[in-house]
Motif scaffolding. Structure first.
Motif, PDB file in Angstrom:
ATOM      1  N   ARG A 152       2.656 -60.069 -69.806  1.00 40.07           N
ATOM      2  CA  ARG A 152       3.386 -58.805 -69.920  1.00 40.07           C
ATOM      3  C   ARG A 152       4.853 -58.997 -69.529  1.00 40.07           C
ATOM      4  O   ARG A 152       5.755 -58.486 -70.207  1.00 40.07           O
ATOM      5  CB  ARG A 152       2.731 -57.760 -69.032  1.00 40.07           C
ATOM      6  CG  ARG A 152       3.323 -56.367 -69.147  1.00 40.07           C
ATOM      7  CD  ARG A 152       2.544 -55.400 -68.294  1.00 40.07           C
ATOM      8  NE  ARG A 152       3.120 -54.060 -68.354  1.00 40.07           N
ATOM      9  CZ  ARG A 152       2.652 -53.027 -67.661  1.00 40.07           C
ATOM     10  NH1 ARG A 152       1.580 -53.189 -66.870  1.00 40.07           N
ATOM     11  NH2 ARG A 152       3.230 -51.847 -67.757  1.00 40.07           N
ATOM     12  N   LEU A 153       5.093 -59.746 -68.446  1.00 40.57           N
ATOM     13  CA  LEU A 153       6.468 -60.008 -68.018  1.00 40.57           C
ATOM     14  C   LEU A 153       7.190 -60.863 -69.046  1.00 40.57           C
ATOM     15  O   LEU A 153       8.370 -60.626 -69.363  1.00 40.57           O
ATOM     16  CB  LEU A 153       6.456 -60.704 -66.657  1.00 40.57           C
ATOM     17  CG  LEU A 153       7.809 -61.175 -66.119  1.00 40.57           C
ATOM     18  CD1 LEU A 153       8.763 -60.001 -65.956  1.00 40.57           C
ATOM     19  CD2 LEU A 153       7.639 -61.925 -64.797  1.00 40.57           C
ATOM     20  N   ARG A 154       6.511 -61.877 -69.585  1.00 42.04           N
ATOM     21  CA  ARG A 154       7.141 -62.738 -70.584  1.00 42.04           C
ATOM     22  C   ARG A 154       7.566 -61.944 -71.817  1.00 42.04           C
ATOM     23  O   ARG A 154       8.682 -62.111 -72.325  1.00 42.04           O
ATOM     24  CB  ARG A 154       6.178 -63.858 -70.981  1.00 42.04           C
ATOM     25  CG  ARG A 154       6.719 -64.769 -72.084  1.00 42.04           C
ATOM     26  CD  ARG A 154       5.716 -65.850 -72.434  1.00 42.04           C
ATOM     27  NE  ARG A 154       4.425 -65.298 -72.809  1.00 42.04           N
ATOM     28  CZ  ARG A 154       4.147 -64.762 -73.999  1.00 42.04           C
ATOM     29  NH1 ARG A 154       5.089 -64.700 -74.932  1.00 42.04           N
ATOM     30  NH2 ARG A 154       2.948 -64.293 -74.258  1.00 42.04           N
ATOM     31  N   ARG A 155       6.700 -61.058 -72.287  1.00 46.08           N
ATOM     32  CA  ARG A 155       7.039 -60.248 -73.466  1.00 46.08           C
ATOM     33  C   ARG A 155       8.214 -59.315 -73.169  1.00 46.08           C
ATOM     34  O   ARG A 155       9.079 -59.098 -74.015  1.00 46.08           O
ATOM     35  CB  ARG A 155       5.821 -59.464 -73.925  1.00 46.08           C
ATOM     36  CG  ARG A 155       4.740 -60.332 -74.582  1.00 46.08           C
ATOM     37  CD  ARG A 155       3.728 -59.465 -75.294  1.00 46.08           C
ATOM     38  NE  ARG A 155       2.978 -58.620 -74.366  1.00 46.08           N
ATOM     39  CZ  ARG A 155       1.831 -58.959 -73.791  1.00 46.08           C
ATOM     40  NH1 ARG A 155       1.281 -60.152 -74.063  1.00 46.08           N
ATOM     41  NH2 ARG A 155       1.211 -58.149 -72.964  1.00 46.08           N
ATOM     42  N   ARG A 156       8.237 -58.768 -71.947  1.00 51.79           N
ATOM     43  CA  ARG A 156       9.346 -57.882 -71.585  1.00 51.79           C
ATOM     44  C   ARG A 156      10.665 -58.643 -71.556  1.00 51.79           C
ATOM     45  O   ARG A 156      11.700 -58.138 -72.011  1.00 51.79           O
ATOM     46  CB  ARG A 156       9.072 -57.222 -70.224  1.00 51.79           C
ATOM     47  CG  ARG A 156      10.071 -56.129 -69.884  1.00 51.79           C
ATOM     48  CD  ARG A 156       9.629 -55.289 -68.723  1.00 51.79           C
ATOM     49  NE  ARG A 156       9.797 -55.981 -67.460  1.00 51.79           N
ATOM     50  CZ  ARG A 156       8.809 -56.266 -66.628  1.00 51.79           C
ATOM     51  NH1 ARG A 156       7.554 -55.933 -66.927  1.00 51.79           N
ATOM     52  NH2 ARG A 156       9.032 -56.888 -65.492  1.00 51.79           N
ATOM     53  N   ILE A 157      10.650 -59.870 -71.040  1.00 51.53           N
ATOM     54  CA  ILE A 157      11.866 -60.702 -71.015  1.00 51.53           C
ATOM     55  C   ILE A 157      12.338 -60.991 -72.437  1.00 51.53           C
ATOM     56  O   ILE A 157      13.534 -60.906 -72.740  1.00 51.53           O
ATOM     57  CB  ILE A 157      11.597 -62.000 -70.233  1.00 51.53           C
ATOM     58  CG1 ILE A 157      11.405 -61.704 -68.745  1.00 51.53           C
ATOM     59  CG2 ILE A 157      12.746 -62.996 -70.436  1.00 51.53           C
ATOM     60  CD1 ILE A 157      10.954 -62.892 -67.931  1.00 51.53           C
ATOM     61  N   GLU A 158      11.401 -61.328 -73.315  1.00 53.53           N
ATOM     62  CA  GLU A 158      11.769 -61.646 -74.701  1.00 53.53           C
ATOM     63  C   GLU A 158      12.317 -60.428 -75.435  1.00 53.53           C
ATOM     64  O   GLU A 158      13.286 -60.536 -76.198  1.00 53.53           O
ATOM     65  CB  GLU A 158      10.542 -62.202 -75.430  1.00 53.53           C
ATOM     66  CG  GLU A 158      10.113 -63.579 -74.918  1.00 53.53           C
ATOM     67  CD  GLU A 158       8.785 -64.030 -75.496  1.00 53.53           C
ATOM     68  OE1 GLU A 158       8.118 -63.181 -76.164  1.00 53.53           O
ATOM     69  OE2 GLU A 158       8.409 -65.200 -75.303  1.00 53.53           O
ATOM     70  N   ARG A 159      11.715 -59.242 -75.216  1.00 53.46           N
ATOM     71  CA  ARG A 159      12.205 -58.022 -75.882  1.00 53.46           C
ATOM     72  C   ARG A 159      13.603 -57.666 -75.395  1.00 53.46           C
ATOM     73  O   ARG A 159      14.468 -57.285 -76.185  1.00 53.46           O
ATOM     74  CB  ARG A 159      11.238 -56.867 -75.630  1.00 53.46           C
ATOM     75  CG  ARG A 159       9.939 -56.944 -76.413  1.00 53.46           C
ATOM     76  CD  ARG A 159       9.234 -55.603 -76.424  1.00 53.46           C
ATOM     77  NE  ARG A 159       8.904 -55.155 -75.073  1.00 53.46           N
ATOM     78  CZ  ARG A 159       7.750 -55.405 -74.463  1.00 53.46           C
ATOM     79  NH1 ARG A 159       6.805 -56.115 -75.083  1.00 53.46           N
ATOM     80  NH2 ARG A 159       7.508 -54.956 -73.245  1.00 53.46           N
ATOM     81  N   ARG A 160      13.823 -57.751 -74.117  1.00 54.97           N
ATOM     82  CA  ARG A 160      15.133 -57.429 -73.558  1.00 54.97           C
ATOM     83  C   ARG A 160      16.198 -58.388 -74.095  1.00 54.97           C
ATOM     84  O   ARG A 160      17.315 -57.985 -74.432  1.00 54.97           O
ATOM     85  CB  ARG A 160      15.063 -57.519 -72.036  1.00 54.97           C
ATOM     86  CG  ARG A 160      16.366 -57.267 -71.305  1.00 54.97           C
ATOM     87  CD  ARG A 160      16.828 -55.851 -71.452  1.00 54.97           C
ATOM     88  NE  ARG A 160      17.977 -55.586 -70.608  1.00 54.97           N
ATOM     89  CZ  ARG A 160      18.763 -54.539 -70.739  1.00 54.97           C
ATOM     90  NH1 ARG A 160      18.525 -53.637 -71.693  1.00 54.97           N
ATOM     91  NH2 ARG A 160      19.787 -54.359 -69.937  1.00 54.97           N
ATOM     92  N   TYR A 161      15.848 -59.662 -74.173  1.00 52.58           N
ATOM     93  CA  TYR A 161      16.755 -60.673 -74.727  1.00 52.58           C
ATOM     94  C   TYR A 161      17.126 -60.324 -76.165  1.00 52.58           C
ATOM     95  O   TYR A 161      18.299 -60.357 -76.557  1.00 52.58           O
ATOM     96  CB  TYR A 161      16.074 -62.032 -74.643  1.00 52.58           C
ATOM     97  CG  TYR A 161      16.861 -63.186 -75.221  1.00 52.58           C
ATOM     98  CD1 TYR A 161      17.810 -63.862 -74.462  1.00 52.58           C
ATOM     99  CD2 TYR A 161      16.651 -63.623 -76.525  1.00 52.58           C
ATOM    100  CE1 TYR A 161      18.522 -64.937 -74.982  1.00 52.58           C
ATOM    101  CE2 TYR A 161      17.354 -64.687 -77.057  1.00 52.58           C
ATOM    102  CZ  TYR A 161      18.289 -65.338 -76.286  1.00 52.58           C
ATOM    103  OH  TYR A 161      18.997 -66.388 -76.801  1.00 52.58           O
TER     104      TYR A 161
END
Length: 472
Positions: free
Chosen positions: A343-352
């Protein structure tokens, strides 16, 4: 001061002629303005916002990317300091006794006060000469017996492994020039030595260590994560390139006349790897197999430059986002996790991706105003945003794989010491001298990473027992 002509009095033909005259000048002014902006941007670059090394900053004020820890300088409260401690059995004892009589004439019955102070120092050194002798005898049966010299004792007069190891360590490990190395040894030990002799020992060390360094290269082929970098090196009055491949426990150096893929193919390490390669996004590295990870320290410096020159907010937002992602990964490592939560990894990728979408909207691609051949020159900002989008997976590799670091610091740090060697001693006069340096430096840096005493490691090499470098 000249006044503008009255345009109302000009005929249509005269106005057309004036437009034809001004139109090329307008285009020339546009090009000159772009050129001035480019030159001003070059002047604004230094080590904190570009790939330029800190040594190129001159007397400018330095700008470090290190973030403040909020702690006061020096040791912190509760920190257990270390220092010299008295030993129970000193090597030498000097008694500072009282005189036998007082100035009044009475005899003193002195007793040891119990107070002791110890001085740690090194002895004044002097070279030592060891003579080897053989014996022979004849048996009653007529057979001759002759003892043999120890291995390595093959000259009437020769230098020993300790001296050779010290000289090579001073030149290749501590980066002293040959003449200063010979001068220092003579001043310390009273043993006259020539620079040519030191140079010969360097060649001998390289021959002895070449098999061990070849094994280091083979271990780096199998390493799951490796760092690569390259830098210019003056060899025989020509530009050559120093290449390095490194891991937390291994370092390999090579020199080649070419910078790109031909050199990498000749060195036969990167083309045979299947793991992750961390680099600075230089084109030829993308031709190497396996997965790729980009150095975020390089990207952050470029983002700082864009923020300073454009005043836009998105570079700062992306810098903060990358650093926060790095902190999340470090926290996961400290807690012993193999990966960050999905979940954290996906959030980092979306924000990027969201920040990049905003950046690309601010810097669309340039279009051609009139027919011309060739590629359209794009702005620095557009090129960076396009690169960040095209290689998003490599930029965020440190998030998807916790074995991958945030930066290419290992590769850049490996390059640093050979550059210092060149600054101190100047260019390498021969290609063989540069190759010998690469072999010896690969061995020393690897064993230093693995916790060995590099002087003892060199001494072992000169007695034909080089220490084997452990693979990752």
């Amino acid at each position: 001061m000249q006044t503008l002509p009255d345009l109302s009095k000009l005929s249509h033909a005269q106005k057309d002629d004036l437009i034809r005259l001004l139109w090329p000048l307008i285009e020339e002014v546009r090009q000159l303005k772009a050129r001035v902006a480019e030159l001003e941007a070059r002047l604004a670059k230094d080590s904190h916002n570009s790939h330029k090394p800190p040594s190129s900053d001159g007397l400018k004020k330095t700008h470090s990317q290190r973030e403040s820890s909020g702690k006061a300088p020096g040791g912190q409260a509760g920190h257990k300091g270390t220092g010299l401690k008295r030993v129970s059995v000193p090597d030498t004892v000097i008694e500072h006794r009282l005189p036998e009589y007082c100035v009044c004439g009475a005899r003193l019955n002195a007793a040891y006060s119990g107070e002791r102070r110890q001085v740690f120092d090194i002895p004044v050194a002097q070279f030592n000469v060891t003579e080897h002798r053989t014996w022979q005898a004849r048996c009653r049966c007529g057979r001759e017996h002759q003892s043999a010299f120890a291995d390595g004792v093959n000259q009437l007069v020769q230098y020993g492994p300790n001296l050779k190891a010290l000289a090579v360590h001073l030149t290749q490990g501590q980066l002293l020039p040959l003449f200063r190395t010979a001068q220092l040894i003579e001043q310390l030990f009273g043993l006259p030595l020539s620079a040519a002799t030191v140079h010969a020992w360097i060649g001998e060390a390289a021959r002895r260590l070449a098999p061990a360094v070849a094994r280091i290269g083979q271990a780096l082929v199998a390493s799951p994560v490796a760092h690569a970098d390259e830098s210019g090196l003056r060899v025989a009055a020509k530009l050559h390139w120093l290449h390095t491949v490194a891991s937390p426990t291994l370092t390999w150096y090579g020199v080649h006349a070419r910078r790109g893929a031909p050199a990498m193919q000749a060195h036969a390490i990167l083309p045979h790897r299947s793991g992750v390669l961390v680099h600075d996004c230089w084109g030829p590295y993308w031709q190497m197999p396996g997965e790729h990870a980009l150095c975020n320290a390089h990207l952050i410096r470029e983002l700082i430059y864009l923020h300073e020159t454009t005043g836009q907010v998105w570079p700062k937002r992306l810098i903060r986002h990358l650093r926060r992602a790095r902190d999340h990964c470090e926290a996961a490592r400290r807690e012993g996790h193999a990966a960050v939560p999905d979940r954290l990894r996906r959030r980092i990728e979306r924000r990027y991706a969201a920040i990049l979408a905003q950046a690309q909207a601010c810097h669309p691609p340039q279009t051609r105003t009139r027919p011309r051949r060739g590629r359209i020159k794009q702005s620095v900002a557009h090129n960076l945003t396009r690169r960040l989008s095209l290689h998003a997976a490599a930029v965020l590799r440190f998030v998807s794989d916790l074995t991958v670091p945030f930066t290419n610091n290992l590769g850049e740090r490996a390059i640093r010491m050979p550059k210092v060697k060149q600054k101190i001693s100047g260019s390498f006069r021969t290609l063989k001298g540069a190759e010998d340096f690469c072999i010896i430096r690969s061995y020393l840096d690897t064993l230093h990473k693995q916790g060995h005493n590099v002087f003892q490691a060199l001494r072992s090499a000169f007695i034909a027992q080089p220490i084997a470098a452990c693979p990752d």
